[in-house]
Design an enzyme around this catalytic site. Structure first.
Site, mmCIF file in Angstrom:
data_model
loop_
_atom_site.group_PDB
_atom_site.id
_atom_site.type_symbol
_atom_site.label_atom_id
_atom_site.label_comp_id
_atom_site.label_asym_id
_atom_site.label_seq_id
_atom_site.Cartn_x
_atom_site.Cartn_y
_atom_site.Cartn_z
ATOM 1 N N GLY A 47 -35.275 68.567 -103.511
ATOM 2 C CA GLY A 47 -35.892 69.221 -104.657
ATOM 3 C C GLY A 47 -35.849 68.354 -105.888
ATOM 4 N N GLY A 49 -35.676 68.512 -110.330
ATOM 5 C CA GLY A 49 -35.339 69.331 -111.474
ATOM 6 C C GLY A 49 -35.535 68.573 -112.762
ATOM 7 N N VAL A 54 -33.013 65.448 -105.949
ATOM 8 C CA VAL A 54 -31.870 65.655 -105.062
ATOM 9 C C VAL A 54 -32.302 65.357 -103.632
ATOM 10 C CG1 VAL A 54 -30.128 67.275 -104.232
ATOM 11 C CG2 VAL A 54 -30.922 67.414 -106.596
ATOM 12 N N LYS A 69 -27.891 63.300 -106.023
ATOM 13 C CA LYS A 69 -28.815 63.568 -107.118
ATOM 14 C C LYS A 69 -29.030 62.281 -107.897
ATOM 15 C CE LYS A 69 -29.668 66.657 -111.011
ATOM 16 N NZ LYS A 69 -29.218 67.873 -111.714
ATOM 17 N N ASP A 167 -27.915 76.596 -118.395
ATOM 18 C CA ASP A 167 -29.140 76.653 -117.590
ATOM 19 C C ASP A 167 -28.939 77.535 -116.357
ATOM 20 O OD1 ASP A 167 -31.807 76.108 -117.157
ATOM 21 O OD2 ASP A 167 -31.461 74.183 -116.169
#
Length: 463
Positions: A47, A49, A54, A69, A167
């Site tokens: 994914g 972000g 990642v 990451k 977050d």
């Protein structure tokens, strides 16, 4: 949801990094997937972000899968004094301080050429977003409370270390295969190690995911742990309703709604949520931080009380349902409601999977069994003797004399049986015991008569 609304939803859920008075947005890392970073072999992209990409990776030395990451921007190294560099180093520092069962663990950090990378625990599972989708079946109330309780404990631990997450949102909470939550992505965390408890600096930037920002976060005001708890409250609202807290056609409108608009209470969406849980969500979403729970431990304590009540109510509903199911069996059709309650108090409801052994031949057993759900077989020396169906009884001889079982009873399907022992039955009222023994004797006579008739039929086939 129309395509336009979906794109707006994704935009409002993405993490913003916007300096005061400046333009900003979501970091878009480079797309190239490396074969290896340091000693870690890259398997696949998991994914993207606000602060990096990642990858699912493998550590050949420890022989385990990890999540790597990578913070990278336009192929250039990231100076620490840039927003991207600050995000990377903040996450590394924050994750290194946080070892908690409900926070994703950091194993390693390093630099490889122009790549800055973190090596974290790899979680096999899904994000909490899977339980927040509109239109899907809503998770049970006790599951929602349990997940938020564990997240509250994790945030309390982080806040105690001087770290604000800033977050919290469904996509930043992983659920492992056992359903346990783990908070991840501390890339925009604020760190105040050694400072006054609950005291954090005035934010110089608009940081966070708009849909989950607290009012004070949207105003770029000083934050406290109550800001993270507001965001957790938005997540809880979404789990319970499947709906975002606010709907807006622009970021400016969304920020104005977060600042001033009071959202509908949970009761407007669901009538089955207890008032105390609705009240707690409303407090979490208060515009005034002082009106919210002030710590994760305070929130967790309130959730624990609600969870215990929900479980107790669930057990009462299950008990009532079991009572109704048992009363439909012929053995109990003359029992009163109070007598059924007594039997449930002294009896044991036991579940057995298909092919499981319920009782074993040759073993001493002083219990009487009634099949409530499913079917089973009585076998002697491996040979089928009798088939048992819903409402049938067995174990009469052991119940009367605590003798050895002459047969084994094996479940053919999923089976639920009510098990009653002679010693426990003595705790019931005289009226309940009298009715039970009368029905028990009738059942035993019926069984003996049926067995005698079957034996005569075999002896005199022409009779």
């Amino acid at each position: 949801m129309p395509e336009r609304e979906e794109s707006e939803q994704e935009e409002f859920e993405a993490t913003l990094i916007v300096p005061r008075g400046g333009a900003g947005g979501v970091l878009r890392p480079a797309a190239r997937i490396p074969d290896k970073i340091g000693k870690y072999v890259i398997r696949q992209e998991l994914g993207r972000g606000a602060s990096g990409v990642v990858y699912k990776s493998h550590d050949p030395f420890v022989k385990r899968d990890v999540a790597v990451k990578v913070a990278r921007h336009q192929g250039l190294a990231i100076p620490e004094d840039t927003p991207e560099g600050q995000a990377f180093f903040a996450e590394a520092r924050a994750a290194g301080l946080l070892q908690h069962p409900h926070i994703v663990s950091l194993f390693d950090a390093g630099v490889e050429g122009d790549l800055f990378y973190l090596v974290m625990e790899y979680i096999e599972g899904r994000t909490l977003a899977s339980l927040c989708r509109p239109g899907d079946k809503r998770p049970t109330l006790d599951l929602v409370v349990d997940i938020i309780f564990k997240c509250a404990r994790a945030l309390d631990f982080a806040h105690g270390k001087g770290i604000l997450h800033r977050d919290i949102k469904p996509s930043n909470i992983m659920l492992n295969m056992a359903g346990l939550p783990k908070i991840m992505d501390f890339s925009i965390a604020e760190i105040n190690v050694g400072g006054a408890a609950g005291s954090f600096a005035l934010s110089p930037s608009l940081l966070g995911s708009p849909m989950y920002m607290s009012p004070e976060q949207a105003r770029m005001q000083r934050l406290t742990p109550a800001s993270d708890l507001y965001s957790l409250g938005v997540v809880m609202h979404q789990m319970l309703t499947g709906q975002p807290l606010f709907r807006a056609s622009s970021l400016r409108m969304l920020m104005a709604m977060i600042d001033r608009h009071v959202p509908p209470r949970i009761e407007a969406w669901r009538s089955d949520v207890p008032g105390e849980l609705c009240n707690l969500v409303a407090r979490l979403l208060s515009k005034n931080p002082r009106e919210r729970p002030q710590s994760g431990s305070e929130l967790a304590a309130e959730l624990a009380l609600i969870y215990d009540r929900l479980r107790a109510e669930g057990r009462m509903l299950l008990r009532r349902d079991n009572s109704d199911s048992l009363r439909r069996l012929r053995f109990f059709n003359r029992f009163t409601a109070n007598e059924m309650e007594e039997i449930l108090n002294v009896g044991t409801l036991a579940h057995y999977a298909a092919n499981a052994m319920i009782t074993q031949e040759g073993e001493v057993d002083n219990a009487f069994y009634i099949v409530a759900v499913g079917d089973a077989e009585m076998r002697m020396a491996g040979r089928l003797v009798h088939r048992l169906e819903k409402g049938d009884c067995f174990g009469e001889a052991g119940f009367v004399s605590a003798s050895r079982s002459t047969c084994s009873v094996i479940a053919n399907s999923q089976v639920l049986v009510l098990k009653v022992s002679d010693a426990r039955l003595e705790q019931c009222s005289d009226a309940c015991q009298l009715r039970f023994y009368k029905t028990f004797l009738e059942s035993m006579v019926h069984r003996l008569s049926a067995a005698s008739a079957k034996a005569l039929k075999v002896t005199w086939p022409g009779g």
